[in-house]
Design a protein around this motif. Structure first.
Motif, short mmCIF file in Angstrom:
data_model
loop_
_atom_site.label_atom_id
_atom_site.label_comp_id
_atom_site.label_asym_id
_atom_site.label_seq_id
_atom_site.Cartn_x
_atom_site.Cartn_y
_atom_site.Cartn_z
N LEU A 74 0.80 -1.22 0.00
CA LEU A 74 0.00 0.00 0.00
C LEU A 74 0.84 1.27 0.00
O LEU A 74 0.32 2.34 -0.31
N GLY A 75 2.09 1.18 0.38
CA GLY A 75 2.94 2.37 0.44
C GLY A 75 3.47 2.76 -0.92
O GLY A 75 3.14 2.16 -1.96
N PRO A 76 4.33 3.79 -0.97
CA PRO A 76 4.91 4.24 -2.23
C PRO A 76 5.69 3.11 -2.91
O PRO A 76 6.30 2.27 -2.26
N THR A 77 5.66 3.09 -4.25
CA THR A 77 6.38 2.07 -5.01
C THR A 77 7.88 2.23 -4.82
O THR A 77 8.42 3.33 -4.95
N THR A 199 1.43 -1.09 10.26
CA THR A 199 -0.03 -1.23 10.30
C THR A 199 -0.62 -1.01 8.92
O THR A 199 -1.54 -1.70 8.50
N ARG A 200 -0.08 -0.03 8.22
CA ARG A 200 -0.53 0.22 6.84
C ARG A 200 -0.34 -1.01 5.96
O ARG A 200 -1.19 -1.36 5.16
N ASP A 201 0.80 -1.69 6.12
CA ASP A 201 1.15 -2.82 5.26
C ASP A 201 0.80 -4.18 5.88
O ASP A 201 1.34 -5.21 5.46
N ILE A 270 -9.59 5.67 11.21
CA ILE A 270 -9.31 5.14 9.87
C ILE A 270 -9.56 3.63 9.82
O ILE A 270 -9.11 2.89 10.69
N ARG A 271 -10.26 3.19 8.81
CA ARG A 271 -10.50 1.76 8.61
C ARG A 271 -9.77 1.22 7.39
O ARG A 271 -9.44 0.04 7.33
N ASN A 272 -9.53 2.07 6.40
CA ASN A 272 -8.76 1.69 5.22
C ASN A 272 -7.28 1.92 5.53
O ASN A 272 -6.84 3.07 5.64
N GLU A 273 -6.52 0.85 5.67
CA GLU A 273 -5.13 0.97 6.14
C GLU A 273 -4.27 1.85 5.23
O GLU A 273 -3.32 2.47 5.69
N LYS A 274 -4.59 1.91 3.94
CA LYS A 274 -3.80 2.74 3.04
C LYS A 274 -3.86 4.21 3.45
O LYS A 274 -2.91 4.97 3.23
N ALA A 275 -4.97 4.61 4.08
CA ALA A 275 -5.15 6.01 4.50
C ALA A 275 -4.21 6.39 5.63
O ALA A 275 -4.10 7.57 5.99
N LEU A 276 -3.49 5.42 6.21
CA LEU A 276 -2.52 5.72 7.26
C LEU A 276 -1.23 6.32 6.71
O LEU A 276 -0.46 6.93 7.45
#
Length: 303
Positions: A74-77, A199-201, A270-276
């Motif tokens: 989910l983070g930057p490429t 947590t995001r990933d 936040i529920r969508n982890e990408k939004a972290l």
């Protein structure tokens, strides 16, 4: 061949404020104790920056080898994942940056210890080598500790508990016990950034066999863990201030407290982890802002 833009991307500039916070805190505390050394302080900033870049290169390299950097992340490429930088080029980059950090670190340690303690000189050289080894084996190598849930411990040590007192000693030549309180604060906040990242990933890390703390305890408990470490950082900072009170200016860093609390509130919602993802940069910058104000308060209080 990799472009300059790709190398800057691989260096991850948004992580540098966090790496510099511990160094700045150590220098500010040295000034508070009337023991600042300009040469040591500049070299410490340069060396810390190079070590952080080396760590980011190694993380990019290691996660690409293990397949953790993939289309589900989910983070930057990352640059090796995308092919912007080849594995061979990244290996060369790590050698160059690692060598530069060792040379500036050697100069730093010589300037801060040689004239009063040869034992301290060799001790700090050992810590410098250990820092580079720890930076590499976070995700790279067959036994990377980031994949077994020890990343938080190492971030706590190498971003807070070692650089703050280490830089203080290199400036001052002595080390009061109280210096470890602000070191704990920086360690807690730095660990918070890693926790948000993990947590995001969480889903991709779980599927890739990367057993971070959030993977082990779950996304909801990871948020409570985040709350504990952020509040823990504020509590020990307050204890230091109360124990070394000279002026109300020393509380100026509390200006940043609402920012930390607002972000904590948002993180829990936040529920969508990408939004972290934006909150990683926000916490890194908030930590730097906290550190600068903490040090400014100390400097004003002793004038």
């Amino acid at each position: 061949m990799a472009t300059t833009k790709s190398w800057i991307k691989a260096a991850r500039p948004r992580t540098l404020p966090l790496a510099l916070s511990g160094i700045i805190m150590g220098c500010g505390l040295a000034w508070f104790y009337s023991a600042i050394d300009a040469t040591v302080s500049v070299l410490a900033i340069v060396t810390a920056t190079l070590i952080q870049v080396f760590s980011n290169f190694a993380n990019d390299y290691g996660d690409s080898q293990r397949g953790t950097d993939n289309e589900f992340r989910l983070g930057p490429t990352r640059t090796v994942q995308s092919g912007e930088i080849t594995q061979k080029e990244m290996e060369t980059g790590m050698i160059v940056i690692g060598s530069l950090s060792f040379l500036t670190g050697l100069w730093l340690v010589y300037a801060g210890t040689w004239h009063h303690s040869k034992a301290a000189f060799f001790g700090f050289i050992g810590l410098g080598i250990l820092s580079l080894i720890a930076a590499y084996f976070y995700t790279a190598g067959k036994k990377s500790y980031g994949y077994i849930g020890l990343g938080d411990l190492f971030v706590f040590l190498f971003f807070g508990l070692l650089p703050v007192p280490g830089v203080f000693y290199l400036n001052a030549g002595f080390l009061p016990d109280s210096i470890f309180l602000p070191a704990l604060t920086i360690g807690f906040f730095s660990t918070g950034v890693l926790n948000l990242n993990n947590t995001r990933d969480i889903e991709n890390d779980r599927n890739s066999g990367k057993m971070t703390i959030p993977v082990r305890i779950g996304a909801r408990n990871a948020r409570f863990y985040h709350l504990v470490i952020i509040l823990g950082g504020w509590i020990v900072a307050l204890i230091f201030t109360l124990n070394h009170f000279h002026s109300l200016w020393q509380f100026i860093y509390w200006i940043t407290f609402p920012i930390f609390m607002f972000d904590l509130h948002k993180i829990f919602r936040i529920r969508n982890e990408k939004a972290l993802d934006p909150f990683l940069k926000r916490l890194a910058l908030s930590t730097l802002g906290f550190t600068l104000l903490f040090c400014i308060g100390l400097l004003i209080s002793v004038k």
